[in-house]
Write a protein that holds these residues in place. Structure first.
Motif, PDB file in Angstrom:
ATOM      1  N   THR A 139       0.853  -1.189   0.000  1.00 29.40           N
ATOM      2  CA  THR A 139       0.000   0.000   0.000  1.00 29.40           C
ATOM      3  C   THR A 139       0.888   1.238   0.000  1.00 29.40           C
ATOM      4  O   THR A 139       2.110   1.132   0.126  1.00 29.40           O
ATOM      5  N   ASP A 140       0.263   2.378  -0.101  1.00 31.95           N
ATOM      6  CA  ASP A 140       0.983   3.654  -0.027  1.00 31.95           C
ATOM      7  C   ASP A 140       1.096   4.150   1.411  1.00 31.95           C
ATOM      8  O   ASP A 140       1.678   5.186   1.652  1.00 31.95           O
ATOM      9  N   TYR A 141       0.545   3.404   2.359  1.00 28.41           N
ATOM     10  CA  TYR A 141       0.571   3.825   3.753  1.00 28.41           C
ATOM     11  C   TYR A 141       1.949   3.560   4.345  1.00 28.41           C
ATOM     12  O   TYR A 141       2.427   2.431   4.348  1.00 28.41           O
ATOM     13  N   ARG A 142       2.570   4.615   4.840  1.00 27.17           N
ATOM     14  CA  ARG A 142       3.911   4.536   5.412  1.00 27.17           C
ATOM     15  C   ARG A 142       3.910   5.157   6.806  1.00 27.17           C
ATOM     16  O   ARG A 142       3.084   6.008   7.117  1.00 27.17           O
ATOM     17  N   ARG A 143       4.852   4.745   7.607  1.00 28.63           N
ATOM     18  CA  ARG A 143       5.097   5.379   8.896  1.00 28.63           C
ATOM     19  C   ARG A 143       6.577   5.236   9.208  1.00 28.63           C
ATOM     20  O   ARG A 143       7.250   4.346   8.662  1.00 28.63           O
ATOM     21  N   PRO A 144       7.085   6.076  10.078  1.00 27.21           N
ATOM     22  CA  PRO A 144       8.497   5.932  10.452  1.00 27.21           C
ATOM     23  C   PRO A 144       8.730   4.566  11.093  1.00 27.21           C
ATOM     24  O   PRO A 144       7.863   4.064  11.821  1.00 27.21           O
ATOM     25  N   MET A 145       9.853   3.975  10.798  1.00 27.63           N
ATOM     26  CA  MET A 145      10.202   2.687  11.376  1.00 27.63           C
ATOM     27  C   MET A 145      10.264   2.841  12.890  1.00 27.63           C
ATOM     28  O   MET A 145      10.890   3.756  13.394  1.00 27.63           O
ATOM     29  N   ARG A 146       9.597   1.946  13.601  1.00 31.69           N
ATOM     30  CA  ARG A 146       9.547   2.051  15.049  1.00 31.69           C
ATOM     31  C   ARG A 146      10.682   1.300  15.726  1.00 31.69           C
ATOM     32  O   ARG A 146      10.870   1.400  16.923  1.00 31.69           O
TER      33      ARG A 146
END
Length: 178
Positions: A141-148
């Motif tokens: 998907t295009d959904y991204r977040r900073p790597m936790r």
């Protein structure tokens, strides 16, 4: 060689989960947000709460734990979406179908709970992880977040990969996961 068995742990089996979780943190510290030192100090109440918050699924063969995965509510707060996380397989059992069995058990559980989609967050630079999830049927998907994960460099991202669990394998959450 015998078959891989999977089982969902009950709250009273918190020690089984604690043992495999600590093994995973010790063996693959770069793959998790928490550390072995941090989690090894937690008491029984903490582990029991963790067991109530999400399902913990173990893969075993002849009484030997091979791996673990967790399934819980989506971090995106959607009632129809479950999240797969904490997937770990002991190094000597990687590539032998353990991860596949764990993910299948997680998807089956989410489907039985009436979830329409299963989300799995994978590092955008983790080609092996993306390939595995894609082969299982997860879609990028295009959904991204900073790597936790603490060990990752600043700016690293992970993306949501989505597995449709309903009758329509082409369905994806819209317009967002939220």
């Amino acid at each position: 060689m015998s078959d891989i068995a999977v089982r969902t742990l009950s709250e009273d089996q918190w020690q089984d989960y604690r043992q495999v979780r600590l093994a995973a943190l010790a063996e693959s510290p770069e793959a998790f947000v928490a550390t072995h030192a941090e989690e090894s100090g937690y008491d029984e109440d903490f582990w029991r709460q963790r067991m109530r918050r999400s399902s913990r699924i173990l893969a075993e063969r002849e009484g030997t734990v091979l791996g673990v995965v967790s399934v819980g509510s989506s971090s995106e707060q959607r009632e129809d979406v479950a999240e797969l996380f904490g997937l770990w397989v002991a190094p000597q059992h990687r590539g032998s179908g353990v991860a596949w069995k764990l993910v299948q058990a997680g998807a089956d559980q989410a489907r039985a709970e009436g979830k329409a989609h299963l989300v799995y967050w994978v590092g955008t630079d983790n080609g092996r992880g993306v390939a595995f999830a894609s082969s299982f049927g997860f879609r990028t998907t295009d959904y991204r977040r900073p790597m936790r994960v603490v060990s990752e460099e600043e700016g690293a991202e992970e993306m949501a990969m989505v597995l449709p669990l309903g009758a329509d394998p082409g369905s994806v959450p819209s317009p967002t996961l939220r």
